[in-house]
Scaffold this active site. Structure first.
Site, PDB file in Angstrom:
ATOM      1  CB  THR A 160       2.183  12.617 -17.838  1.00 20.43           C
ATOM      2  OG1 THR A 160       1.310  13.672 -18.190  1.00 20.43           O
ATOM      3  CG2 THR A 160       3.798  13.138 -17.591  1.00 20.43           C
ATOM      4  N   GLY A 161       0.296  10.146 -18.010  1.00 25.83           N
ATOM      5  CA  GLY A 161      -1.137   9.863 -18.118  1.00 25.83           C
ATOM      6  C   GLY A 161      -2.326  11.115 -17.665  1.00 25.83           C
ATOM      7  N   PRO A 162      -2.161  11.727 -16.594  1.00 18.42           N
ATOM      8  CG  PRO A 162      -1.645  12.620 -14.579  1.00 18.42           C
ATOM      9  CD  PRO A 162      -0.950  11.803 -15.770  1.00 18.42           C
ATOM     10  NE  ARG A 163      -0.113  18.732 -20.127  1.00 14.56           N
ATOM     11  CZ  ARG A 163       0.482  19.411 -21.050  1.00 14.56           C
ATOM     12  NH1 ARG A 163       1.935  19.073 -20.799  1.00 14.56           N
ATOM     13  NH2 ARG A 163       0.146  20.103 -21.729  1.00 14.56           N
ATOM     14  CB  VAL A 164      -0.672  12.831 -23.363  1.00 14.09           C
ATOM     15  CG1 VAL A 164       0.073  11.476 -22.935  1.00 14.09           C
ATOM     16  CG2 VAL A 164      -0.910  12.542 -24.748  1.00 14.09           C
ATOM     17  N   GLY A 165      -2.690  11.126 -21.743  1.00 12.06           N
ATOM     18  CA  GLY A 165      -3.604   9.809 -21.468  1.00 12.06           C
ATOM     19  C   GLY A 165      -5.135  10.312 -21.146  1.00 12.06           C
ATOM     20  CD  GLU A 203      -1.533  -8.011 -20.006  1.00  9.99           C
ATOM     21  OE1 GLU A 203      -1.558  -8.222 -18.376  1.00  9.99           O
ATOM     22  OE2 GLU A 203      -0.427  -7.945 -20.385  1.00  9.99           O
ATOM     23  CB  CYS A 237       1.959  -8.734 -16.559  1.00  8.57           C
ATOM     24  SG  CYS A 237       1.682  -9.235 -18.265  1.00  8.57           S
TER      25      CYS A 237
END
Length: 437
Positions: A160-165, A203, A237
């Site tokens: 997840t973003g909060p941990r690994v990101g 991006e 996108c």
């Protein structure tokens, strides 16, 4: 990738080896709503191991000649092509898109990209100038910042973003970050990377307009605009989410556009006749539907799709994250549906009078990624394209890419560009050397 009887279990790939993790995250099949594999819930420990592996591999890989690196990239392209069907099946299952789209666009495009850059790396030249009155010569060299494919060169860490990101983007030995995703995530990346002065290529989102003038070829424009609005469930996108139509052809365009949209079949991703599959997650489906509800609360009209037409699915797929392509009209420019990125199969159609008016309205959002202009007037095409605040402008077409040219957005759609020269500039550091002779 290891397998159990019930579920696939993904593993991190670090220093050339697949490694298990101590905790996992459930991942759902978008077409059924059922868990079908589990993803490592990695953290700082795994990021530290990946960065250390990359650090050890970097000197050897970066010193390889362009010819050697080109051969490796071409070999990767060959391997992807040989596994095209397997990879297309996996991509469709994971993301919910139709198997046809994954088979004909996603995987072939990946193959093409590897082959393009395998060739591109062989054809770069450096700059050289002379100062004869001082007896000096100046030239530039480029040194790699990122890395390529022996053990440690490519590392894949899930989480997840909060941990690994956050562990990745704040790591002092990660010199650059290339990110594709949402603006809020990009803001967090910028905050965490700023103390280390990292290079960033971001991006981000788009609220892409299509401008359709009264002289447009509707036989070409309508099917292309349906595709640009709803391809991959609108989860691209570059998809069109605001359609501005000149008043003199508005009624005809809307009638034909809605008719063409209703012909797009929403179905099981493996169905070769399906034009659209399932959205990526239940939470995202609910978010997209909330925009349609908001539009209705503001007095807008739903011409087709969500809440108007019936969605037919097999019993096994009733819990999947499916949504009909939806067309909204009678909506104000100030609506969140006209300002915010929905990233789903929803597009808004609105009339305009003049060229000056539509340019102002098209530019009135915070995003500036892509736009399309439909007109047979060559002068108008160039005038409008030049004034649109957009990194990409397609005229009388959509989603035609030339990898030699820059790709990227303006304003809140990101920073940086990708492409042959632009990617080369981003992933290397330039050094000027002066020699007095």
């Amino acid at each position: 990738m290891a397998a159990t009887k019930a579920l696939l279990m993904l593993e991190n790939f670090i220093d050339g080896k697949f490694l298990p993790c101590t905790s996992y995250i459930d991942s759902y099949d978008p077409s059924t709503g059922e868990v079908y594999y589990r993803v490592p819930d990695s953290g700082k420990e795994e990021i530290d191991a990946a960065v250390e592996a990359a650090r050890r591999a970097f000197p050897g890989w970066s010193s390889r000649s362009p010819q050697e690196r080109s051969q490796v990239l071409n070999k990767l392209a060959d391997l992807l092509e040989q596994s095209l069907e397997e990879l297309a099946q996996a991509e469709s299952k994971d993301q919910g898109k139709t198997l046809t789209l994954a088979r004909t666009m996603d995987i072939p495009r990946s193959v093409q990209n590897f082959r393009f850059f395998a060739s591109s790396v062989l054809h770069h030249t450096s700059e050289c100038t002379q100062m004869d009155h001082l007896g000096c010569m100046h030239y530039t060299v480029r040194t790699p910042v990122g890395i390529g494919v022996p053990p440690g060169v490519v590392n894949i860490v899930f989480g997840t973003g909060p941990r690994v990101g956050e562990a990745l983007v704040s790591h002092p030995e990660v010199p650059l970050i290339s990110f594709t995703g949402s603006q809020p995530t990009a803001e967090r990346i910028t905050q965490l990377s700023a103390p280390h002065c990292k290079k960033l290529s971001l991006e981000l989102g788009g609220k892409n307009p299509a401008i359709i003038f009264e002289d447009a070829n509707l036989d070409e424009c309508i099917p292309a605009t349906v595709r640009s609005s709803f391809a991959n469930q609108g989860e691209i996108c570059l998809c069109t989410s605001r359609i501005f139509v000149q008043k003199s052809i508005y009624s005809e365009f809307l009638k034909r556009f809605v008719e063409a949209t209703r012909k797009w079949k929403v179905g099981v991703p493996s169905d070769p006749s399906a034009s659209m599959g399932a959205l990526i997650s239940k939470a995202h489906l609910e978010k997209v539907r909330s925009y349609v509800k908001k539009a209705l609360s503001e007095g807008a009209q739903i011409q087709c799709g969500e809440g108007v037409d019936k969605l037919h699915l097999p019993a096994r797929n009733q819990a999947g994250y499916f949504m009909l392509p939806t067309v909204i009209t009678d909506i104000k420019d100030e609506s969140c549906c006209m300002k915010e990125e929905i990233f789903g199969p929803v597009t808004c159609v609105t009339p305009f009078d003049s060229e000056e008016e539509v340019i102002q309205r098209a530019n009135s959002v915070k995003y500036g990624l892509a736009a399309t202009v439909w007109s047979r007037d060559v002068g108008r095409v160039h005038r409008v394209a030049k004034q649109l605040q957009s990194g990409l402008v397609w005229t009388n077409c959509w989603l035609i890419r030339e990898l030699n040219l820059p790709f990227g957005g303006m304003k809140s759609s990101g920073i940086g560009r990708e492409g042959a020269k632009d990617s080369y500039d981003f992933f290397t550091e330039i050094k000027t050397i002066t020699v007095k002779h």
